[in-house]
Scaffold this active site. Structure first.
Site, PDB file in Angstrom:
ATOM      1  N   CYS A 160      35.215  45.385  37.974  1.00  0.00           N
ATOM      2  CA  CYS A 160      33.758  45.174  38.105  1.00  0.00           C
ATOM      3  C   CYS A 160      33.297  45.687  39.457  1.00  0.00           C
ATOM      4  O   CYS A 160      32.239  46.314  39.573  1.00  0.00           O
ATOM      5  CB  CYS A 160      33.393  43.697  37.959  1.00  0.00           C
ATOM      6  SG  CYS A 160      33.369  43.110  36.249  1.00  0.00           S
ATOM      7  N   ASN A 200      46.642  48.016  27.287  1.00  0.00           N
ATOM      8  CA  ASN A 200      47.619  46.935  27.290  1.00  0.00           C
ATOM      9  C   ASN A 200      46.909  45.597  27.187  1.00  0.00           C
ATOM     10  O   ASN A 200      45.891  45.372  27.856  1.00  0.00           O
ATOM     11  CB  ASN A 200      48.454  46.980  28.576  1.00  0.00           C
ATOM     12  CG  ASN A 200      49.282  48.250  28.667  1.00  0.00           C
ATOM     13  OD1 ASN A 200      49.880  48.674  27.689  1.00  0.00           O
ATOM     14  ND2 ASN A 200      49.298  48.875  29.836  1.00  0.00           N
ATOM     15  N   HIS A 227      40.568  48.006  29.947  1.00  0.00           N
ATOM     16  CA  HIS A 227      40.578  49.402  30.386  1.00  0.00           C
ATOM     17  C   HIS A 227      41.470  50.215  29.457  1.00  0.00           C
ATOM     18  O   HIS A 227      42.438  49.698  28.900  1.00  0.00           O
ATOM     19  CB  HIS A 227      41.058  49.524  31.841  1.00  0.00           C
ATOM     20  CG  HIS A 227      42.357  48.849  32.106  1.00  0.00           C
ATOM     21  ND1 HIS A 227      42.451  47.481  32.296  1.00  0.00           N
ATOM     22  CD2 HIS A 227      43.623  49.318  32.193  1.00  0.00           C
ATOM     23  CE1 HIS A 227      43.720  47.159  32.505  1.00  0.00           C
ATOM     24  NE2 HIS A 227      44.459  48.263  32.432  1.00  0.00           N
TER      25      HIS A 227
END
Ligand code: AMP
Ligand code: ZN
Length: 113
Positions: A7, A86, A99
């Site tokens: 973030c 993952n 991500h």
């Protein structure tokens, strides 16, 4: 989220080498590249992992549109690339802001362990 490193990268308060950005999505270079090209694509809306993100499927679509736009403009689609995400401890997730690793720029070994 205030204590989330990705973030902060999205806000610009932690530096990154950006390769792609639009209103919703950011692509930047991974700090510890595992291949010649190793990028991370994130949605600016904080979620923990892909199962959390799946509550808003449009966000998944927006990330993949960003990946498509970038990889086409960079010609990576011509040579090929891999997208990896993952989830959780056994997969080795270490940053808990969803991500997508975009890996390429060289011949990749067959995926496995
Ligand atoms: P994962 O292990 O799937 O959670 O992936 C986290 C990735 O984030 C790793 O490949 C790290 O090298 C990368 N990473 C951690 N901190 C940063 C940062 N500040 N800038 C760029 N990449 C980072
Ligand atoms: Zn976050």
């Amino acid at each position: 989220m205030s204590d989330c490193i990705f973030c902060k990268i999205a806000e610009g308060s932690i530096p990154s080498t950006k390769v792609f950005e639009n209103e919703n999505v950011l692509g930047f270079v991974d700090l510890h590249p595992q291949a010649k090209i190793h990028l991370l694509f994130i949605h600016k809306n904080h979620t923990v992992d892909i199962n959390d993100m799946a509550a808003n499927p449009v966000h998944i679509g927006e990330v993949f549109q960003g990946i498509a736009e970038y990889t086409k403009s960079a010609g990576l689609d011509k040579t090929g690339f891999r997208v990896v995400t993952n989830l959780g401890r056994e997969a080795g997730q270490s940053v808990f802001h969803t991500h997508f690793h975009v890996v390429g720029g060289e011949h990749l070994g067959h995926f496995g362990r």
